[in-house]
Motif scaffolding. Structure first.
Motif, PDB file in Angstrom:
ATOM      1  N   VAL A 102       0.861  -1.186   0.000  1.00  0.00           N
ATOM      2  CA  VAL A 102       0.000   0.000   0.000  1.00  0.00           C
ATOM      3  C   VAL A 102       0.896   1.235   0.000  1.00  0.00           C
ATOM      4  O   VAL A 102       1.969   1.237   0.595  1.00  0.00           O
ATOM      5  N   PRO A 103       0.486   2.316  -0.691  1.00  0.00           N
ATOM      6  CA  PRO A 103       1.263   3.559  -0.653  1.00  0.00           C
ATOM      7  C   PRO A 103       0.809   4.435   0.502  1.00  0.00           C
ATOM      8  O   PRO A 103      -0.363   4.424   0.884  1.00  0.00           O
ATOM      9  N   GLN A 104       1.741   5.200   1.056  1.00  0.00           N
ATOM     10  CA  GLN A 104       1.388   6.153   2.096  1.00  0.00           C
ATOM     11  C   GLN A 104       1.242   7.542   1.478  1.00  0.00           C
ATOM     12  O   GLN A 104       2.221   8.138   1.036  1.00  0.00           O
ATOM     13  N   LEU A 105       0.013   8.033   1.418  1.00  0.00           N
ATOM     14  CA  LEU A 105      -0.259   9.344   0.822  1.00  0.00           C
ATOM     15  C   LEU A 105       0.164  10.441   1.786  1.00  0.00           C
ATOM     16  O   LEU A 105      -0.087  10.374   2.988  1.00  0.00           O
ATOM     17  N   TRP A 106       0.746  11.508   1.218  1.00  0.00           N
ATOM     18  CA  TRP A 106       1.474  12.463   2.052  1.00  0.00           C
ATOM     19  C   TRP A 106       1.251  13.894   1.597  1.00  0.00           C
ATOM     20  O   TRP A 106       1.314  14.199   0.410  1.00  0.00           O
ATOM     21  N   HIS A 107       0.998  14.765   2.560  1.00  0.00           N
ATOM     22  CA  HIS A 107       1.078  16.210   2.381  1.00  0.00           C
ATOM     23  C   HIS A 107       1.791  16.745   3.610  1.00  0.00           C
ATOM     24  O   HIS A 107       1.338  16.534   4.742  1.00  0.00           O
ATOM     25  N   VAL A 108       2.901  17.469   3.411  1.00  0.00           N
ATOM     26  CA  VAL A 108       3.728  17.870   4.556  1.00  0.00           C
ATOM     27  C   VAL A 108       3.145  19.034   5.345  1.00  0.00           C
ATOM     28  O   VAL A 108       3.553  19.280   6.479  1.00  0.00           O
ATOM     29  N   GLY A 109       2.210  19.785   4.765  1.00  0.00           N
ATOM     30  CA  GLY A 109       1.557  20.851   5.503  1.00  0.00           C
ATOM     31  C   GLY A 109       2.528  21.877   6.061  1.00  0.00           C
ATOM     32  O   GLY A 109       3.325  22.462   5.323  1.00  0.00           O
ATOM     33  N   PRO A 110       2.501  22.124   7.381  1.00  0.00           N
ATOM     34  CA  PRO A 110       3.372  23.156   7.966  1.00  0.00           C
ATOM     35  C   PRO A 110       4.860  22.893   7.788  1.00  0.00           C
ATOM     36  O   PRO A 110       5.665  23.822   7.905  1.00  0.00           O
TER      37      PRO A 110
END
Length: 380
Positions: A102-110
Motif C-alpha cells: 500500500v502507498p502512504q499518501l502524504w502532504h507535509v503541511g506546515p
C-alpha cells in the motif's frame, strides 16, 4: 515459541486484503525517485522485501497532487502518467513475489521547506498559518526561525482542494493495483496539524474542540472511502509526537484519544497505525498499554504498532547519539501480539538492514545490525 508458532506469523484479513503474517515494512522516506517517478530500482527495492517474506509493505510517503504537498523533487508522486506507470511496475514486482503493498499518501503541511529550498511565493498549507510551538526537535535553529514566521491560514477553498487531491490519489493507487492505501496523519504534517492545538487555533467548523479539530482528517478519510469503495483497506498513521516538538501530544488521556480515533474509524479507517518511538512505550500514566493498544481498545479497529523493534534506541536518538545497538525485544513483541494488544507490527530500520527480515524472524536467527550510514543511503 518457535518461529512457526509465533503469533507474528498468523494470517490476517483486512477488508479485501489478506496478509500472511503480521510483519509490516514501515514507511520510510527515501527520495530516490527523480522528478517524482519511481524507477526500476524502487521496484527492486520493494520486491526484495516481499521476497523476504514481509506480510505487508507500506511505501515511503507519496505526494498527492497539490503544489505544496512535498518539497523534495525526488519524493515519488501519486499522479501523472510516468509516476503511475512506475508504481504499476512496483506493484507488479511485489505481487510477483506474493507480497502485498500500500502507498502512504502524504502532504507535509506546515513542514513545507524542511527537506529542501522552496519557492517563497507558494503558500504552505497550515490550518491557522502557524508552524507550531517549537520544543524538542532535531531541526536546525535556522530552519525553525524561518518556519516560525506566520503565513496565511488555509481557506475553505484550500481545504476542499486538498481533500479532493487525497481522494484522487487514492483512486490512482487503486487503479494501478495497490492492495489498499495508507494516509500519513502524524508527525506534524498536514492532517496532524489540524489535530494539534498548537497549529490549529481556528474558530470555524475546522477548529476549536477536539470534535472540530478532527473534522478535516475525517473528511479526507471519508472522501477516500467514497472513491475507493467499502472493502479497499485504509490505514491511518497518527502520533502524539511532532517533529516541531517531540514532547507534544494530541491527547492528554485515553478519553481524548478516543474522540479522535473513533471519528477516523467512523469515516472509514480500517487500520490505525500508532506511530511511537518504541512499540512498547506506555501511552498514558497508570497503564502499560501502548498507543497501538489504546487505539484497538478504544475503537475495536485493527491497530499497528511501530518503534525500535530489535533496536535499543529510537530513530531520533540514533541520529543524535549514533547507531542503535541490537536489543532482542522480540519476545515482548510476541507477547503483546499474542495477547491481542495490537494486530500488526511495522518495522523500519531493520528492513533497511535486511530485506529478508521476516525470514530471519521466522528462523529465530540473530537480528541484523543496523548501520545508518550504509542503510539509509542506499537502496539495499
Amino acid at each position: 515459541m518457535t518461529g512457526e508458532t509465533s503469533p507474528l506469523f498468523r494470517p490476517l484479513d483486512i477488508g479485501s486484503l489478506h496478509v500472511g503474517n503480521r510483519i509490516v515494512m514501515a514507511p520510510m522516506t527515501r527520495a530516490h525517485s527523480p522528478a517524482g517517478v519511481p524507477g526500476p530500482d524502487i521496484a527492486a527495492y520493494y520486491r526484495r522485501r516481499a521476497a523476504g517474506g514481509t506480510g505487508l509493505l507500506v511505501t515511503e510517503g507519496v505526494a498527492i497532487e497539490h503544489e505544496t504537498a512535498v518539497d523534495n523533487p525526488d519524493v515519488p508522486r501519486m499522479h501523472g502518467g510516468a509516476a503511475l506507470e512506475g508504481w504499476s511496475r512496483v506493484v507488479e514486482a511485489v505481487h510477483g513475489e506474493g507480497g502485498k503493498i500500500v502507498p502512504q499518501l502524504w502532504h507535509v503541511g506546515p513542514l513545507w521547506g524542511a527537506m529542501s529550498a522552496v519557492d517563497p511565493a507558494l503558500k504552505p498549507m497550515r490550518p491557522s498559518g502557524t508552524w507550531g510551538a517549537p520544543g524538542t526537535t532535531s531541526y536546525s535553529r535556522d530552519y525553525v526561525e524561518r518556519a516560525r514566521r506566520p503565513t496565511e491560514p488555509m481557506t475553505d477553498d484550500d481545504i476542499a482542494a486538498v481533500i479532493e487531491a487525497y481522494a484522487t490519489a487514492a483512486a490512482n493507487a487503486q487503479a494501478v493495483g495497490f492492495d489498499g492505501v495508507a494516509i500519513h496523519g502524524g508527525h506534524g504534517y498536514l492532517l496532524d496539524s489540524f489535530l494539534w492545538d498548537s497549529t490549529n487555533t481556528r474558530d470555524d467548523a475546522w477548529g476549536g474542540d477536539l470534535q472540530r479539530r478532527v473534522r478535516f482528517p475525517a473528511a479526507v478519510v471519508a472522501a477516500i472511502r467514497a472513491r475507493v469503495g467499502p472493502r479497499f483497506p485504509i490505514v491511518f498513521r497518527f502520533s502524539q509526537h511532532k517533529q516541531q516538538d517531540y514532547t507534544a501530544r494530541i491527547a492528554e488521556d485515553h478519553e481524548q484519544l478516543g474522540v479522535i480515533l473513533r471519528a477516523l474509524v467512523d469515516a472509514g479507517v480500517d487500520v490505525l497505525d500508532a506511530s511511537a518511538r518504541r512499540f512498547d512505550l506506555p501511552a498514558f500514566a497508570g497503564s502499560d498499554l501502548s498507543l497501538a493498544g489504546w487505539a484497538k481498545r478504544l475503537t475495536g479497529a485493527a491497530s499497528m504498532a511501530v518503534g525500535s523493534v530489535g533496536l535499543g534506541k529510537s530513530l531520533r536518538e540514533s541520529r543524535i547519539d549514533g547507531d542503535a545497538p541490537r536489543c532482542d525485544n522480540i519476545a515482548e513483541l510476541e507477547r503483546r501480539v499474542a495477547a491481542g494488544e495490537f494486530d500488526l507490527i511495522a518495522i523500519g530500520r531493520l528492513h533497511l538492514a535486511a530485506p529478508d527480515l521476516a525470514a530471519t524472524l521466522r528462523r529465530r536467527a540473530t537480528l541484523p545490525a543496523y548501520n545508518r550510514a550504509v542503510h539509509e543511503a542506499h537502496l539495499i
